[in-house]
Design an enzyme around this catalytic site. Structure first.
Site, PDB file in Angstrom:
ATOM      1  N   GLU A 167      27.474  44.550  39.583  1.00  0.00           N
ATOM      2  CA  GLU A 167      27.038  42.771  39.559  1.00  0.00           C
ATOM      3  C   GLU A 167      26.330  42.227  41.037  1.00  0.00           C
ATOM      4  O   GLU A 167      26.942  41.587  41.192  1.00  0.00           O
ATOM      5  CB  GLU A 167      29.018  42.484  39.264  1.00  0.00           C
ATOM      6  CG  GLU A 167      29.020  43.157  37.671  1.00  0.00           C
ATOM      7  CD  GLU A 167      29.776  42.427  36.943  1.00  0.00           C
ATOM      8  OE1 GLU A 167      30.544  41.719  37.732  1.00  0.00           O
ATOM      9  OE2 GLU A 167      30.135  42.270  36.540  1.00  0.00           O
ATOM     10  N   GLU A 320      30.288  47.843  30.933  1.00  0.00           N
ATOM     11  CA  GLU A 320      31.328  47.170  31.547  1.00  0.00           C
ATOM     12  C   GLU A 320      32.624  45.984  30.374  1.00  0.00           C
ATOM     13  O   GLU A 320      31.547  45.264  29.730  1.00  0.00           O
ATOM     14  CB  GLU A 320      31.818  46.167  32.821  1.00  0.00           C
ATOM     15  CG  GLU A 320      32.140  47.372  33.301  1.00  0.00           C
ATOM     16  CD  GLU A 320      32.232  46.421  35.345  1.00  0.00           C
ATOM     17  OE1 GLU A 320      33.129  45.467  35.303  1.00  0.00           O
ATOM     18  OE2 GLU A 320      31.645  47.143  36.539  1.00  0.00           O
ATOM     19  N   GLU A 368      43.010  42.225  40.417  1.00  0.00           N
ATOM     20  CA  GLU A 368      42.835  42.775  39.532  1.00  0.00           C
ATOM     21  C   GLU A 368      44.149  43.326  38.402  1.00  0.00           C
ATOM     22  O   GLU A 368      44.116  43.733  37.710  1.00  0.00           O
ATOM     23  CB  GLU A 368      41.736  43.162  38.557  1.00  0.00           C
ATOM     24  CG  GLU A 368      40.712  42.840  39.662  1.00  0.00           C
ATOM     25  CD  GLU A 368      38.933  43.186  39.168  1.00  0.00           C
ATOM     26  OE1 GLU A 368      39.272  44.179  39.646  1.00  0.00           O
ATOM     27  OE2 GLU A 368      38.188  42.351  37.852  1.00  0.00           O
TER      28      GLU A 368
HETATM   29  C1  GLA Z   1      33.478  43.090  36.298  1.00  0.00           C
HETATM   30  C2  GLA Z   1      33.028  43.467  37.664  1.00  0.00           C
HETATM   31  C3  GLA Z   1      34.322  45.115  37.857  1.00  0.00           C
HETATM   32  C4  GLA Z   1      35.488  44.132  37.203  1.00  0.00           C
HETATM   33  C5  GLA Z   1      35.254  43.100  36.016  1.00  0.00           C
HETATM   34  C6  GLA Z   1      36.696  42.227  35.383  1.00  0.00           C
HETATM   35  O1  GLA Z   1      32.452  43.156  35.312  1.00  0.00           O
HETATM   36  O2  GLA Z   1      31.794  44.910  37.702  1.00  0.00           O
HETATM   37  O3  GLA Z   1      35.052  45.127  38.991  1.00  0.00           O
HETATM   38  O4  GLA Z   1      36.259  42.784  38.127  1.00  0.00           O
HETATM   39  O5  GLA Z   1      34.191  41.599  36.492  1.00  0.00           O
HETATM   40  O6  GLA Z   1      36.126  42.397  33.899  1.00  0.00           O
END
Ligand code: GLA
Length: 701
Positions: A167, A320, A368
């Site tokens: 990301e 994701e 998380e």
């Molecule tokens: C993003 C990140 C992941 C995780 C998710 C949680 O997609 O890439 O590493 O943190 O959010 O929703």
């Protein structure tokens, strides 16, 4: 950089990804973080993955500190074992470069690698993303670990795909970033005089004597120069793209075959994905629609269509998603297994050839720990995991969908630079949001089962909008002369062109175009304006043929947010303001556009609408229905708009019907069809239980 105009802006060579899906079918899996678990757990994970139909996992996204616990160390033996286990089970690996979270020693030894925010605060290790995209030292270390990782694993049979970072979205305002910004500006403008011109620095005494004086838009006493801010956004997007490209190039040098990508974030505000898309072998997205938002099914469909469009219509992947609740909103509503399944199948309907989640096994600790996962804390004997197994079976049944396209005759213009420029500080209203307008227009078509592509306005100019019969411009604040010409050409070959308010306001430097607006489109639209007017909170009643004669002026539909003082010159007035500052002025107009090929009949003419305000949904529906009807465009299922929250999408020879509502839907679809998922056969009437999905193919086709 100026926007690069080339059809190759779209995702380039998809051979690698197409080869992967031809081999594995639709991809299914998720992020796998084995560094959080012991060896015994790895074995259990892999057994359960195989049982759930998982065929791809993304490994190593956050493993840098495990690989390189001390500067220069390399500890890969544990990964050898994980990849061997996955490979032996036939599970493919999307191996990540671990560059999203450098080890803490990097920031301690080299504080300049850490990002600085607009207030000048240097951020520290302890979370993730603790890097400045401009930091030379960070980039050297990132490339070194990437090179060693790729050289070690490019030949590993389990590794089938590469994933750069995570990301990419970090922005930095520090000194090294300021220097990089200045280099970027030099390349764009050449001289400081040209920069002064583009930034209109005569306003508020901002004239620069040299590039050395220029800074990122750090915290300032009052409003930021909008052209400066726009350029900093462009620079920041390019800088992040550079990080992607340089890691991609290291991978490419060792492995020219396997697809390389990174995970995008839908309509993410900090990166212009049109400019990134051609660098990705497959467009991959992370999407977390909010289960608490009733509009999220339509919004998720729009995001999916953006992803498909970034790749020029080729298959993309959902990299994701969440199986259940996320943990990063303030209040995280759960997502039922049925909803999660619907979202997975929705992505496939809109062109995805893979569905993956964050993450495979729920973390026991760390930030998380409360994020859902394919394998929850409570284990495999859970409703969530049963849902995961079910989706694995569904995707296997949909193998024939691989590679199929989603045909669309409607296109909507969208680009990041316009979005950025339209929402800089100090404008007629802070309430007009580019994405809100785009989403509202899209929703109307989604409700009717009309497929929509998205396009960068300058790509419309390149293609001449070939193939699209309806061109929507919900709000494109910056519009190039080439894009405006392309809209004119589309209408004069018979297309419907619908333009929304506050469009074509400014040029690429974000300077307002002078003259009656929208300057470049006034002739095409047959209407032009001279004042923007924020509307009172209660809105302003509308009157005219679009509204209908029976609507009482005080209780009828109202215009909201922004109006414009317009005057027609050849267009027909469909609605006008009944009272107030704009009383009597047109709000919505339509102009017949003669065909350039000489076909003269009214029925064959193109049409250009101007929607000079934010319309209430029923009126917007009428405008867009009219535009589609005149262009001969209809939904894939007749009468769908009468079934709220039922979605229909055609992908190749599959018709997906997704019932997002809480009631059973009975959908009239002429002919005999079978549902690939359940095996049921339907004749003329298709029953879709509440929350369910059918994927129809024609029988005996
Ligand atoms: C993003 C990140 C992941 C995780 C998710 C949680 O997609 O890439 O590493 O943190 O959010 O929703």
């Amino acid at each position: 950089m100026p926007h690069e105009k080339s059809a190759t802006r779209r995702a380039g060579d998809l051979a690698g990804f197409a080869a992967l899906t031809a081999d594995l079918g639709l991809l299914y899996g998720g992020d796998y973080n084995p560094e959080q678990w012991d060896r015994r757990t790895w074995r259990e994970d892999i057994r359960l993955m195989a049982g759930a139909g998982v065929n791809l996992v993304t490994v190593g996204v956050f493993s840098w500190a495990r690989y390189e616990p001390r500067p220069g160390a390399r500890e890969f033996a544990w990964l050898d074992e994980v990849l061997d286990l996955l490979g032996a089970a036939g599970i493919a690996v999307d191996l990540a470069t671990p560059t999203a979270s450098p080890p803490p020693w990097l920031g301690r030894l080299h504080p300049d690698t850490l990002p600085v925010d607009a207030d000048g605060v240097r951020l520290v290790a302890g979370s993730r993303n603790q890097f400045s995209p401009a930091s030379r030292v960070y980039r050297e270390h990132a490339l070194a670990i990437t090179r060693d990782l790729v050289e070690r694993y490019a030949g590993h049979p389990a590794v089938r795909m590469w994933h750069v970072g995570n990301e990419l979205g970090q922005v930095c305002y520090g000194d090294e970033s300021a220097a990089a910004f200045r280099r970027w500006l030099r390349a764009r403008y050449g001289t400081v005089e040209a920069l002064n011109e583009a930034w209109a620095t005569t306003v508020w005494s901002q004239q620069y004597a040299s590039f050395d004086e220029v800074l990122p838009p750090r915290r300032m006493p009052y409003h930021v120069n909008p052209s400066q801010s726009l350029d900093f956004r462009r620079y920041s997007s390019d800088q992040l793209r550079t990080l992607y490209r340089e890691q991609r190039d290291v991978i490419r040098a060792v492995d020219p075959e396997r697809p390389v990508t990174t995970n995008l974030m839908g309509f993410f505000a900090l990166a212009d994905y049109w400019s990134w898309a051609r660098d990705l072998d497959v467009v991959a997205d992370d999407a977390y629609p909010d289960p608490g938002d009733p509009r999220s099914p339509a919004d998720a469909a729009l995001t999916a269509d953006l992803m498909r469009s970034l790749g020029g219509g080729r298959p993309w992947m959902l990299m994701e998603a969440a199986v259940g609740a996320v943990s990063w909103r303030d209040h995280n509503l759960p997502r039922s297994p049925e909803r999660s399944r619907r979202e997975a199948l929705q992505a496939v309907a809109h062109g995805a050839d893979g569905v993956c989640y964050f993450q495979w096994r729920a973390s026991r600790a760390g930030a998380e720990r409360f994020h859902s996962a394919m394998l929850p804390h409570a284990g495999a004997d859970t409703r969530v995991h049963a849902g995961v197994v079910r989706v694995g079976g569904d995707l296997a049944r949909l193998r024939d969908v691989v590679g199929q396209r989603v045909p669309a005759r409607v296109v909507a213009l969208f680009d990041w630079e316009s979005w950025w420029a339209a929402e800089e500080q100090a404008r007629p209203t802070g309430r007009l949001r580019t994405l809100d307008v785009l989403r509202a227009w899209y929703r109307v078509l989604w409700d009717a089962g009309v497929a929509v592509d998205l396009v960068h306005p300058d790509d419309l100019a390149i293609t001449g909008s070939a193939g699209y019969d309806v061109v929507l411009v919900p709000q494109s604040y910056l519009l190039s002369p080439e894009a405006a010409d392309a809209l004119g050409r589309a209408a004069s070959r018979g297309a419907s062109v619908v333009v929304g308010c506050f469009t074509g306001v400014a040029d690429r430097d974000a300077h307002v175009r002078t003259g009656r607006f929208p300057v470049l489109l006034a002739d095409l639209l047959g209407v032009s304006g001279e004042e923007w007017a924020a509307l009172p909170d209660a809105g302003v009643p509308l009157a005219g043929p679009l509204v209908g004669p029976d609507e009482p002026a005080d209780a009828g539909p109202r215009a909201h947010v922004l109006g414009e003082l317009l005057r027609t010159d050849g267009a027909e007035v469909l609605a006008s303001y009944a009272v107030g500052h704009l009383a009597g002025a047109p709000a919505v107009t339509r102009r017949r556009v003669p065909r350039s090929d000489g076909v003269a009949t009214a029925a064959d003419a193109g049409c250009a609408w101007y929607v000079g305000t934010v319309l209430p949904e029923p009126l917007l529906r009428r405008v867009l229905a009219d535009a589609c009807e005149r262009a001969g465009v209809s939904g894939v299922v007749p009468g769908l708009a009468d079934l709220p929250d039922v979605e229909a999408v055609r992908r190749g020879d599959h018709l997906f019907v997704l019932n997002h509502s809480g009631a059973a839907a009975h959908v009239r679809i002429p002919g005999e069809h079978s549902d690939v998922l359940s095996g049921s056969v339907f004749t003329d009437l298709v029953d879709v239980p509440a929350g369910d999905v059918v994927v129809l193919t024609e029988r005996n086709a």
